[in-house]
Design a protein around this motif. Structure first.
Motif, PDB file in Angstrom:
ATOM      1  N   HIS A 228     -29.615  21.310   7.157  1.00  0.00           N
ATOM      2  CA  HIS A 228     -28.922  21.486   5.875  1.00  0.00           C
ATOM      3  C   HIS A 228     -27.598  22.247   6.016  1.00  0.00           C
ATOM      4  O   HIS A 228     -27.137  22.879   5.057  1.00  0.00           O
ATOM      5  N   ALA A 229     -26.991  22.152   7.181  1.00  0.00           N
ATOM      6  CA  ALA A 229     -25.719  22.850   7.402  1.00  0.00           C
ATOM      7  C   ALA A 229     -24.671  22.437   6.372  1.00  0.00           C
ATOM      8  O   ALA A 229     -23.951  23.285   5.819  1.00  0.00           O
ATOM      9  N   ASP A 230     -24.555  21.146   6.100  1.00  0.00           N
ATOM     10  CA  ASP A 230     -23.567  20.677   5.123  1.00  0.00           C
ATOM     11  C   ASP A 230     -23.915  21.138   3.714  1.00  0.00           C
ATOM     12  O   ASP A 230     -23.034  21.495   2.921  1.00  0.00           O
ATOM     13  N   GLY A 231     -25.209  21.142   3.390  1.00  0.00           N
ATOM     14  CA  GLY A 231     -25.626  21.590   2.065  1.00  0.00           C
ATOM     15  C   GLY A 231     -25.281  23.043   1.813  1.00  0.00           C
ATOM     16  O   GLY A 231     -24.859  23.413   0.711  1.00  0.00           O
ATOM     17  N   TYR A 232     -25.434  23.893   2.833  1.00  0.00           N
ATOM     18  CA  TYR A 232     -25.090  25.303   2.682  1.00  0.00           C
ATOM     19  C   TYR A 232     -23.590  25.487   2.417  1.00  0.00           C
ATOM     20  O   TYR A 232     -23.186  26.327   1.604  1.00  0.00           O
ATOM     21  N   ILE A 233     -22.780  24.717   3.099  1.00  0.00           N
ATOM     22  CA  ILE A 233     -21.334  24.798   2.877  1.00  0.00           C
ATOM     23  C   ILE A 233     -20.991  24.337   1.466  1.00  0.00           C
ATOM     24  O   ILE A 233     -20.210  24.983   0.745  1.00  0.00           O
ATOM     25  N   ARG A 234     -21.576  23.240   1.039  1.00  0.00           N
ATOM     26  CA  ARG A 234     -21.261  22.655  -0.265  1.00  0.00           C
ATOM     27  C   ARG A 234     -21.728  23.541  -1.420  1.00  0.00           C
ATOM     28  O   ARG A 234     -21.072  23.637  -2.450  1.00  0.00           O
ATOM     29  N   GLU A 235     -22.877  24.212  -1.256  1.00  0.00           N
ATOM     30  CA  GLU A 235     -23.340  25.081  -2.346  1.00  0.00           C
ATOM     31  C   GLU A 235     -22.450  26.324  -2.457  1.00  0.00           C
ATOM     32  O   GLU A 235     -22.209  26.811  -3.566  1.00  0.00           O
ATOM     33  N   LEU A 236     -21.948  26.823  -1.330  1.00  0.00           N
ATOM     34  CA  LEU A 236     -21.030  27.955  -1.383  1.00  0.00           C
ATOM     35  C   LEU A 236     -19.726  27.550  -2.057  1.00  0.00           C
ATOM     36  O   LEU A 236     -19.161  28.311  -2.862  1.00  0.00           O
ATOM     37  N   GLU A 237     -19.238  26.349  -1.743  1.00  0.00           N
ATOM     38  CA  GLU A 237     -18.022  25.846  -2.393  1.00  0.00           C
ATOM     39  C   GLU A 237     -18.234  25.718  -3.900  1.00  0.00           C
ATOM     40  O   GLU A 237     -17.340  26.024  -4.691  1.00  0.00           O
ATOM     41  N   HIS A 238     -19.415  25.261  -4.294  1.00  0.00           N
ATOM     42  CA  HIS A 238     -19.715  25.142  -5.726  1.00  0.00           C
ATOM     43  C   HIS A 238     -19.678  26.514  -6.399  1.00  0.00           C
ATOM     44  O   HIS A 238     -19.100  26.676  -7.480  1.00  0.00           O
ATOM     45  N   PHE A 239     -20.281  27.512  -5.768  1.00  0.00           N
ATOM     46  CA  PHE A 239     -20.272  28.862  -6.328  1.00  0.00           C
ATOM     47  C   PHE A 239     -18.845  29.371  -6.490  1.00  0.00           C
ATOM     48  O   PHE A 239     -18.494  29.979  -7.517  1.00  0.00           O
TER      49      PHE A 239
ATOM     50  N   VAL B 128       0.841  -1.188   0.000  1.00  0.00           N
ATOM     51  CA  VAL B 128       0.000   0.000   0.000  1.00  0.00           C
ATOM     52  C   VAL B 128       0.882   1.245   0.000  1.00  0.00           C
ATOM     53  O   VAL B 128       1.626   1.480   0.950  1.00  0.00           O
ATOM     54  N   LEU B 129       0.808   2.012  -1.080  1.00  0.00           N
ATOM     55  CA  LEU B 129       1.605   3.227  -1.176  1.00  0.00           C
ATOM     56  C   LEU B 129       0.869   4.420  -0.556  1.00  0.00           C
ATOM     57  O   LEU B 129       1.483   5.316   0.002  1.00  0.00           O
ATOM     58  N   SER B 130      -0.442   4.424  -0.686  1.00  0.00           N
ATOM     59  CA  SER B 130      -1.241   5.489  -0.085  1.00  0.00           C
ATOM     60  C   SER B 130      -2.646   4.967   0.174  1.00  0.00           C
ATOM     61  O   SER B 130      -3.079   4.007  -0.462  1.00  0.00           O
ATOM     62  N   ARG B 131      -3.319   5.585   1.100  1.00  0.00           N
ATOM     63  CA  ARG B 131      -4.665   5.145   1.443  1.00  0.00           C
ATOM     64  C   ARG B 131      -5.700   6.104   0.859  1.00  0.00           C
ATOM     65  O   ARG B 131      -5.475   7.302   0.765  1.00  0.00           O
ATOM     66  N   LYS B 132      -6.843   5.539   0.484  1.00  0.00           N
ATOM     67  CA  LYS B 132      -7.904   6.343  -0.117  1.00  0.00           C
ATOM     68  C   LYS B 132      -9.193   6.167   0.685  1.00  0.00           C
ATOM     69  O   LYS B 132      -9.527   5.076   1.106  1.00  0.00           O
ATOM     70  N   HIS B 133      -9.890   7.274   0.849  1.00  0.00           N
ATOM     71  CA  HIS B 133     -11.171   7.215   1.549  1.00  0.00           C
ATOM     72  C   HIS B 133     -12.289   7.016   0.540  1.00  0.00           C
ATOM     73  O   HIS B 133     -12.140   7.338  -0.648  1.00  0.00           O
ATOM     74  N   ASP B 134     -13.414   6.512   1.004  1.00  0.00           N
ATOM     75  CA  ASP B 134     -14.569   6.354   0.131  1.00  0.00           C
ATOM     76  C   ASP B 134     -15.097   7.729  -0.269  1.00  0.00           C
ATOM     77  O   ASP B 134     -15.087   8.673   0.526  1.00  0.00           O
TER      78      ASP B 134
ATOM     79  N   PHE C 118     -17.535  13.111   2.298  1.00  0.00           N
ATOM     80  CA  PHE C 118     -17.292  14.437   1.737  1.00  0.00           C
ATOM     81  C   PHE C 118     -16.583  15.353   2.732  1.00  0.00           C
ATOM     82  O   PHE C 118     -15.875  16.275   2.336  1.00  0.00           O
ATOM     83  N   LYS C 119     -16.754  15.110   4.012  1.00  0.00           N
ATOM     84  CA  LYS C 119     -16.085  15.959   4.995  1.00  0.00           C
ATOM     85  C   LYS C 119     -14.574  15.723   4.982  1.00  0.00           C
ATOM     86  O   LYS C 119     -13.789  16.662   5.104  1.00  0.00           O
ATOM     87  N   TYR C 120     -14.180  14.483   4.810  1.00  0.00           N
ATOM     88  CA  TYR C 120     -12.745  14.215   4.714  1.00  0.00           C
ATOM     89  C   TYR C 120     -12.197  14.791   3.406  1.00  0.00           C
ATOM     90  O   TYR C 120     -11.081  15.309   3.363  1.00  0.00           O
ATOM     91  N   GLU C 121     -13.007  14.721   2.362  1.00  0.00           N
ATOM     92  CA  GLU C 121     -12.600  15.296   1.078  1.00  0.00           C
ATOM     93  C   GLU C 121     -12.383  16.801   1.219  1.00  0.00           C
ATOM     94  O   GLU C 121     -11.416  17.354   0.691  1.00  0.00           O
ATOM     95  N   ARG C 122     -13.278  17.454   1.948  1.00  0.00           N
ATOM     96  CA  ARG C 122     -13.133  18.893   2.162  1.00  0.00           C
ATOM     97  C   ARG C 122     -11.849  19.187   2.926  1.00  0.00           C
ATOM     98  O   ARG C 122     -11.124  20.141   2.619  1.00  0.00           O
ATOM     99  N   TYR C 123     -11.555  18.369   3.907  1.00  0.00           N
ATOM    100  CA  TYR C 123     -10.338  18.530   4.699  1.00  0.00           C
ATOM    101  C   TYR C 123      -9.091  18.405   3.826  1.00  0.00           C
ATOM    102  O   TYR C 123      -8.181  19.230   3.878  1.00  0.00           O
ATOM    103  N   THR C 124      -9.041  17.358   3.005  1.00  0.00           N
ATOM    104  CA  THR C 124      -7.860  17.164   2.165  1.00  0.00           C
ATOM    105  C   THR C 124      -7.724  18.257   1.109  1.00  0.00           C
ATOM    106  O   THR C 124      -6.609  18.625   0.726  1.00  0.00           O
TER     107      THR C 124
END
Length: 397
Positions: free
Chosen positions: A333-344, A23-29, A33-39
């Motif tokens: 919808h706290a996560d949805g508000y964050i994600r829509e702002l990121e999309h914008f 294993v050279l690196s690990r991948k999350h599922d 999405f929260k871990y994706e935002r962190y990375t």
């Protein structure tokens, strides 16, 4: 070796290899999405080394939600807050430590439009003010994020989108439920054929807490204030628009009846592909913000249940219980508000394709009009669609 020792070691034959081996690196599922935002804070190329300079219009319910997300985003620099109620200025400055943010009364909004360093505006004021702020912002060459609806009537909405096309700037209408992780996951699975052809799609939306009458009087009515979210959700998941709608509605609350609005609504929609959509909508549920989605097809069923603040369970001899569902939309919808702002921001900084277009918002408004017409007339309403009305990614069989 004694028999008891052999039994204890019997599962050694199933021991796997070291988790480090090969294993050279690990991948999350991808669902995390929260871990994706962190990375992404460390690895994603956002296309610009400088944060987007933004003006926030309004410090009401929606504006306050957006304010906390704006402050938390390293991709944004909040340059202005435009708010008519000056009593909110000092508390906001103190709460958020807004030393470098200018507070502007709407009478001086030209100060915002004339700032050449500004890049975008987020409109979260009452609906009747949207058109003026949107046209002013676009006229100043600024990208615009607007709470729905874009404007009070279809002609005003068309003017806003025409202005956006004219100046070549994005005008994004915030249908935040599209960015809810559970709903987005269901849509992705439906579009990849996980349930086969959709036979039934249902939403339940029962609001909490009971909105004030002052708000309801300027809300545009339950069909355009609430039902539009469910209509958009169903049509977005299916990728098509209904050809017939039928709706019934009642006003159980006398004060809502007194302003010629409804608090209980049922909607059915018939789609060209044969799918049937159903919406169960209410202005008030005393047990919390009840929001569910179910999709049923030949190959199976998908459903998003209500979420809760935590999953702790309390068990006694009388049964078990857990925390009630979220109380209202800011928490649900706290996560949805964050994600829509990121999309914008991805649209503004990286020229990503905008996920909510003028044709989509116009179609949802058209369907909501038809549903309200049906409720008031007691008859089903037919809908016809031209090629020009169908957005990219949608089909009309």
């Amino acid at each position: 070796m004694c028999l008891s020792s052999a039994k204890k070691m019997a599962t050694l034959q199933f021991k796997g290899k070291s988790p480090y081996e090969g294993v050279l690196s690990r991948k999350h599922d991808a669902s995390d999405f929260k871990y994706e935002r962190y990375t992404n804070f460390f690895t994603k190329d956002i296309g610009s080394s400088s944060p987007v300079c933004l003006a926030l219009f309004g410090l009401g319910r929606a504006g306050s939600i957006h304010l906390s997300n704006i402050i938390a985003s390293p991709r944004l620099n909040l340059r202005y807050i435009v708010e008519a109620n000056k009593d909110l200025w000092e508390p906001a400055k103190a709460r958020w430590n807004l030393k470098d943010t200018m507070f502007i009364h709407p009478d001086q909004v030209d100060t915002v439009y004339q700032d050449k360093a500004l890049q975008a505006c987020l409109i979260a004021t009452p609906t009747f003010t949207h058109e003026g702020y949107i046209l002013g912002s676009l006229g100043a060459g600024l990208a615009v994020f607007s709470e729905k609806p874009i404007a009070e009537d279809p002609r005003s909405t068309v003017r806003c989108y025409q202005k956006a096309d004219q100046v070549g700037k994005p005008l994004f209408c915030a249908f935040n439920r599209r960015f809810d992780p559970a709903f987005a996951s269901i849509r992705s699975k439906v579009r990849s054929g996980k349930v086969g052809h959709v036979q039934m799609i249902k939403t339940t939306s029962r609001d909490s807490p009971l909105p004030s009458l002052d708000y309801l009087k300027i809300s545009g009515g339950i069909y355009h204030d609430c039902a539009v979210h469910d209509i958009d959700m169903i049509t977005w998941v299916l990728g098509e628009y209904p050809t017939q709608v039928f709706s019934v509605a009642t006003a159980e609350i006398p004060e809502i009846d007194g302003i010629n609005d409804f608090d209980n609504v049922a909607i059915t929609m018939k789609f060209p592909s044969g799918s049937i959509g159903m919406i169960d909508l209410c202005r008030f549920a005393n047990y919390g913000y009840d929001q569910r989605l179910e999709v049923f097809g030949h190959e199976g069923m998908l459903h998003a249940q209500n979420d809760t603040p935590n999953k702790a369970e309390y068990c006694t001899a009388d049964g078990s219980s857990q925390a009630p569902m979220y109380y209202s939309f800011p928490s649900r919808h706290a996560d949805g508000y964050i994600r829509e702002l990121e999309h914008f921001l991805d649209v503004v900084q990286n020229n990503e394709e905008m996920s909510v277009t003028d044709r989509m918002t116009a179609a949802v408004s058209k369907i909501a009009d038809a549903c309200e017409e049906s409720a008031r007339s007691g008859k089903p309403v037919q809908l016809n669609w031209t090629v020009q009305e169908i957005p990219k990614g949608y089909v009309q069989v």
